[in-house]
Structure formats: structure tokens, C-alpha cells
Design a protein around this motif. Structure first.
Motif, PDB file in Angstrom:
ATOM      1  N   VAL A   1       0.820  -1.209   0.000  1.00 55.29           N
ATOM      2  CA  VAL A   1       0.000   0.000   0.000  1.00 55.29           C
ATOM      3  C   VAL A   1       0.857   1.264   0.000  1.00 55.29           C
ATOM      4  N   SER A   2       1.874   1.288   0.849  1.00 54.39           N
ATOM      5  CA  SER A   2       2.699   2.500   0.927  1.00 54.39           C
ATOM      6  C   SER A   2       3.406   2.779  -0.388  1.00 54.39           C
ATOM      7  N   ALA A   3       3.978   1.728  -0.957  1.00 54.32           N
ATOM      8  CA  ALA A   3       4.710   1.916  -2.217  1.00 54.32           C
ATOM      9  C   ALA A   3       3.758   2.336  -3.335  1.00 54.32           C
ATOM     10  N   PHE A   4       2.567   1.721  -3.353  1.00 55.86           N
ATOM     11  CA  PHE A   4       1.590   2.070  -4.392  1.00 55.86           C
ATOM     12  C   PHE A   4       1.157   3.531  -4.253  1.00 55.86           C
ATOM     13  N   ARG A   5       0.860   3.940  -3.028  1.00 57.19           N
ATOM     14  CA  ARG A   5       0.397   5.312  -2.835  1.00 57.19           C
ATOM     15  C   ARG A   5       1.488   6.316  -3.202  1.00 57.19           C
ATOM     16  N   ALA A   6       2.717   5.986  -2.870  1.00 59.44           N
ATOM     17  CA  ALA A   6       3.817   6.892  -3.210  1.00 59.44           C
ATOM     18  C   ALA A   6       3.998   6.979  -4.727  1.00 59.44           C
ATOM     19  N   HIS A   7       3.897   5.820  -5.386  1.00 61.54           N
ATOM     20  CA  HIS A   7       4.022   5.784  -6.849  1.00 61.54           C
ATOM     21  C   HIS A   7       2.907   6.601  -7.498  1.00 61.54           C
ATOM     22  N   ALA A   8       1.683   6.377  -7.030  1.00 66.20           N
ATOM     23  CA  ALA A   8       0.536   7.105  -7.582  1.00 66.20           C
ATOM     24  C   ALA A   8       0.669   8.602  -7.330  1.00 66.20           C
ATOM     25  N   ALA A   9       1.093   8.953  -6.131  1.00 68.05           N
ATOM     26  CA  ALA A   9       1.248  10.372  -5.798  1.00 68.05           C
ATOM     27  C   ALA A   9       2.286  11.026  -6.705  1.00 68.05           C
ATOM     28  N   ALA A  10       3.338  10.277  -7.000  1.00 68.31           N
ATOM     29  CA  ALA A  10       4.372  10.815  -7.890  1.00 68.31           C
ATOM     30  C   ALA A  10       3.816  11.038  -9.294  1.00 68.31           C
ATOM     31  N   LEU A  11       2.761  10.286  -9.633  1.00 67.03           N
ATOM     32  CA  LEU A  11       2.106  10.440 -10.936  1.00 67.03           C
ATOM     33  C   LEU A  11       0.970  11.468 -10.869  1.00 67.03           C
ATOM     34  N   GLY A  12       0.802  12.067  -9.693  1.00 70.37           N
ATOM     35  CA  GLY A  12      -0.198  13.119  -9.549  1.00 70.37           C
ATOM     36  C   GLY A  12      -1.584  12.635  -9.165  1.00 70.37           C
ATOM     37  N   VAL A  13      -1.687  11.371  -8.759  1.00 65.91           N
ATOM     38  CA  VAL A  13      -3.006  10.813  -8.436  1.00 65.91           C
ATOM     39  C   VAL A  13      -3.045  10.382  -6.970  1.00 65.91           C
ATOM     40  N   PRO A  14      -3.874  11.049  -6.148  1.00 66.48           N
ATOM     41  CA  PRO A  14      -4.020  10.592  -4.766  1.00 66.48           C
ATOM     42  C   PRO A  14      -4.822   9.295  -4.701  1.00 66.48           C
ATOM     43  N   MET A  15      -4.331   8.323  -3.951  1.00 65.67           N
ATOM     44  CA  MET A  15      -5.041   7.047  -3.762  1.00 65.67           C
ATOM     45  C   MET A  15      -5.343   6.914  -2.271  1.00 65.67           C
ATOM     46  N   THR A  16      -6.608   6.722  -1.938  1.00 66.55           N
ATOM     47  CA  THR A  16      -7.026   6.679  -0.552  1.00 66.55           C
ATOM     48  C   THR A  16      -7.492   5.285  -0.144  1.00 66.55           C
TER      49      THR A  16
END
Lengths: 313, 313
Positions: A266-281
Motif C-alpha cells: 500500500v505505501s509503495a503504491f500510494r507513493a508511486h501514484a502520488a508521484a504520478l499526480g493521483v491521490p489514492m485513498t
């Protein structure tokens, strides 16, 4: 049929080079005036929506768009001006998403304007995340914010609703725009391919779509309604009229991405998504319950909803 | 949209492995009740037509079918029985043509039944014959027989037409069937890939479609109307009412293959096609005329037609 209409579409079958080591991802959707959009919406916005709802499916599969085909059934009152504006909007959408128009067919209909788009994308071979791949213990996450489009539609149908008094001008514009111009989450693709187990787009309401995903996976789940991400505008509306939360989580047209991810990722996915400009909750988790069902909670207590998934059909 | 309808369609985006060294060939067509077919046609025949008109385009490109997607807009009076019969017909069509249903979307419409099919096929990379590739000196050939479907539609609209008196029962059935159930010339693919220069399917009338091909190629042509192949039924009708020849060569829905072949390859092409079970008839040639136009002749004398291409649009 040759497809000679008013649009400058290709007049033969389209050609697209095959890609070794990649799978095609394909999706068709039809939208109908008076059902999925308002006939008097700006033609460029109708064109955008027709394309965007399909690209949202590609986005959920981690796909890179390759192109689309269009079947356009024009009602008796179509005009050249309308078609020109529609075509310009479609071209703008194709340019903005890197998804070119490959071919099309234009026909007449005595009925309402009907637009069918088939979108093609591609993913590395064998890597497309599917709906049925959730595993017990996975975290459930959703992109962006939920409920804006449903509230935007409600606002469109009743601009003077009491709850609308809680909105400022920017809030109103935000909700209306989210209904009119859904934004497919194409930029999320690399993060989904790297981390997601099951994935689908949220088009018929978060709760109903999550139920479909869990059912396809043969598992149960828990959804914490307090965790569902809301925009500032939706939060203001729900604060004024708490019952709107149900509309937010069951209404359609979000075009966000719903996915499950192993708890350890989860942490790695959220960080990856955030780096792509997409917040994942994170909004819940997948459980091996019998019977397989989705349990909703609010304030730590179980709740149920009066209605199930909003469905266009 | 998730596409949950009454049909057992896949509920996620479809996946299709990429093919190295091959090009995808793509075509979309929409058909509308009351425009392209009769709303009370048997549902299996409607399904067949929706698929066949697209496969005809793939056939003209020498493509091997890979699958199709379906967008179905159902009118208010749809029934489960209708949909079941439609689905069975579609499955039978998919089986008969080796072209599986990959995915779909079902929506409601207040208007007429509207069916959009996107067909995918593939050809060896760079080998798809296109409409614009005709060269001066090429022979023009057409598959099968022309005009049956147009006469079948005329017979359907006016079963007691005077000319119908020239038909026996088998003739009537043949013409009606050719309108109701077009047969895409998929078996011709290897011969087209080996020999054809320009190719397209004949859907909007032979004369009009040939004009489009020549225009796309920037060339003129000559069409010998006496050489246009007619079925026994069509020949009987034309013998009774000579004016029907014009309807035969300008009417739509033939779904035969029109192509040009270098003069030196005509014999080899025809033999190859015949071995595949498809008769190919030379009907004229491509010429470098100025202005680029199509000249028609009958009995060796130039003729013109009262109407141009029949077009659905």
C-alpha cells in the motif's frame, strides 16, 4: 457500410501495427442523449464524455491508449455546426489523451443522438489487472474523490436545492464540471501495473462497483464510509445535508479507479501514484467472509444503504 | 460504464494478445432499426447483419477476424426473449465466422434499437489492400453477384411488384435472404492479399462504391454494365423489367468485394479466388482519364444513371 458522413473520418478500415509482447485492451461504451447526457450539452463536452468514459476503463487496466473508433447515430435535427463543434471537441480529446481517432461510421437515426466509442489500449503481455483478482487481506483504495459527478448531476437537475446553499461558486463549478467532463485517470497506469491486484473504474457508483469487484473475486469486504475521499465541494454539501453521503457513494459517473493492493504494497503504491499526480485513498479491505458480502461502516458502526448501486441500465 | 445488461458479456475490458509482424484491421459500423433493417426482423438475423456488415469490411482488407465488440442500445419495448434470441444469433454468427465476442455494453434508449459493432482482424504487416491503391491499367473485378440485396429489399417492400412475377419460389427466397443475411467474403482473404491492389466492400451500391475507389486513387475507370454478374434471380427480374438493372448496380447491401488487380495477374487471381470458392468477375478497368471519372457502357454504348450511389446516410 462506408461511413461517409459529415465527419472527416477515414473511409476504409483502420490499420494499427501489432505490438509484440503486449496485449491489446479493448472497451466499448455507448452513450445516449437523455440517458447519459443532456442533448443540449455543448457538443464538445458530449464528445469528450463519449471518449472519456471509455478511456476510464483503459485507465483502470493500466493501459496506454492506442486509438479509438466512433459510431455516431445522428438525430433528425443535427446541424453542420453541431457536428463541427463535436468533431473539434473529439479531436481535442484525442490530442489531450494521446488517443487518435482511427475510424468511424456515421448513420442517421430517428431517435436520440447515440454515440458508441471503442477504445483500444495496450499493456505488457499478461499484466492487465482484472476485476476478479482481489485477494483476502488486500487493501481497497480509490483514486481522487468520490461523488462529485452525482452531486453535479443533482445540482444540474435542481440548481436551487437547499444543500446547494453550502457551496460557493467554485464548488458549484467543480461539481458541474465533474459531471460534464469526467477525467480518465490515464496517468495512473504505471502504478496500477506495478502494484494493483484487482482494478476497475468507478462508473456506476462506488458501493455497487466495489460489490461487483468482490463478487467477481468471490470474497467479502469492509468499506469505511468515513474514509471515502470527498472533494471540498462534496464535503461541504454532505456537511449541510448528511444524507447526500449515500448519493455520493452510490451515484454514478465518478470515473475514478477502484483497486485492491496487497497490504504490504500500500505505501509503495500510494507513493508511486502520488508521484504520478493521483491521490489514492485506502477505504477498506478484502476479507474471506461467508457469505461473501460488503460490510459498510460509519463512525465505527455498521450501516446499510437504502439503495444499491446506481445503474444506467 | 460497466455494461451490465441482459447479455452474458464480459464485465471488464477485453484483452487480446498482440501479434508481432501483423497489423490490426479495425472497422466500426452502426445499424439502426427502421433505417438499416426492419425492427420486426428475426432477432438472430438482426444480430447476423450487425456482425456481417463489419466482417465484410475485414474481408475486403484480406483480414483474418480476431473478434468483435458490441454496443447495444435497447428500445423501451425490448424483451428477455428478444435478447435471448439476439444473443443466440450473435453467438452463432461468431462461431460461423471464427470471430468471438470480446466485450460489450448494453444501454437503454428511448429511440430505436441501435447496434454498433467494432470488428478486429489482422493481416501480415503492411499488406492491407487500401481503397486508394488502384493503378491505371488495372482490371476491376467484383465477387459473387450484384443487386440481389437491393432487389430483395424491393421485394420485401412490395411483394406484389409486377417484376416479381418473373421469379420462382427459390428466386424470391434467394433475394430476400441476400438482403436479410449478407455473407461476408472472408474466405477470399488469401487471394486478395496475394493479388489485389485496391479493395473495398460493396455496401452502398456498386457504381457509387467504384466511384469512391477511383476518386480515392485519383483515376478514372470504365464499367461494362453487361459484365456485372447477376444471380439467376436478379437476371430473371432484370429480363422482365430492364430498368431494374440500375437498381441492381446502385442499390446497397451487396457486401461483395470490389477490387483492382494488375492486368497480368487477373488470371492467377481469379483461379486463386475460385479455388477458395469465390467467383471473381472482371467488370471494367482503371484508366488515367482527365477528368478522373467513371464511364459506364451497355451494349458497347455509353450510358448514364439517373441516380448516383445509394447511401444510407
Amino acid at each position: 457500410m462506408a461511413g461517409e458522413g459529415g465527419m472527416a473520418l477515414l473511409d476504409d478500415a483502420a490499420r494499427l501495427p501489432g505490438e509484440a509482447g503486449r496485449d491489446l485492451v479493448l472497451k466499448v461504451d455507448a452513450i445516449v442523449a437523455g440517458v447519459h447526457f443532456f442533448a443540449d450539452d455543448p457538443p464538445a463536452d458530449i464528445a469528450w464524455k463519449a471518449l472519456a468514459v471509455n478511456l476510464s476503463d483503459l485507465a483502470a487496466k493500466g493501459a496506454t491508449p492506442r486509438g479509438f473508433l466512433l459510431a455516431l447515430a445522428l438525430p433528425p435535427d443535427w446541424t453542420e455546426d453541431w457536428l463541427a463543434a463535436f468533431s473539434q471537441g473529439l479531436q481535442a480529446g484525442a490530442d489531450a489523451t494521446g488517443c487518435p481517432l482511427l475510424g468511424g461510421d456515421t448513420v442517421k437515426t430517428p431517435g436520440p443522438l447515440t454515440i458508441s466509442v471503442t477504445a483500444l489500449g495496450s499493456v505488457p503481455a499478461g499484466r492487465m489487472p482484472v476485476r476478479m483478482a482481489a485477494k483476502a487481506g488486500d487493501a481497497i483504495l480509490v483514486s481522487g474523490a468520490i461523488g462529485d459527478a452525482a452531486l453535479g448531476l443533482a445540482l444540474r437537475l435542481d440548481p436551487d436545492a437547499a444543500w446547494a446553499g453550502a457551496l460557493n461558486g467554485a464548488d458549484r463549478a467543480h461539481l458541474l464540471d465533474r459531471y460534464l467532463r469526467p477525467q480518465p485517470r490515464l496517468t495512473l497506469a504505471p502504478a496500477l501495473l506495478a502494484h494493483a491486484r484487482a482494478a476497475m473504474d468507478v462508473s456506476d457508483g462506488l458501493v455497487g462497483d466495489l460489490r461487483k469487484m468482490l463478487k467477481a473475486s468471490g470474497l467479502g469486504g469492509r468499506l469505511d464510509l468515513d474514509a471515502v475521499p470527498l472533494s471540498r465541494a462534496a464535503a461541504a454539501a454532505v456537511a449541510r445535508e448528511p444524507a447526500l453521503l449515500e448519493r455520493a457513494v452510490t451515484g454514478g459517473d465518478d470515473y475514478e479507479i477502484l483497486c485492491t493492493v496487497a497490504a504490504s504494497e500500500v505505501s509503495a503504491f500510494r507513493a508511486h501514484a502520488a508521484a504520478l499526480g493521483v491521490p489514492m485513498t485506502p477505504i477498506g479491505d478484502v476479507v474471506a467472509s461467508t457469505p461473501a458480502e460488503l460490510l459498510l461502516s460509519r463512525g465505527g458502526a455498521p450501516v446499510s444503504l437504502a439503495q444499491g448501486s446506481f445503474s444506467h441500465f
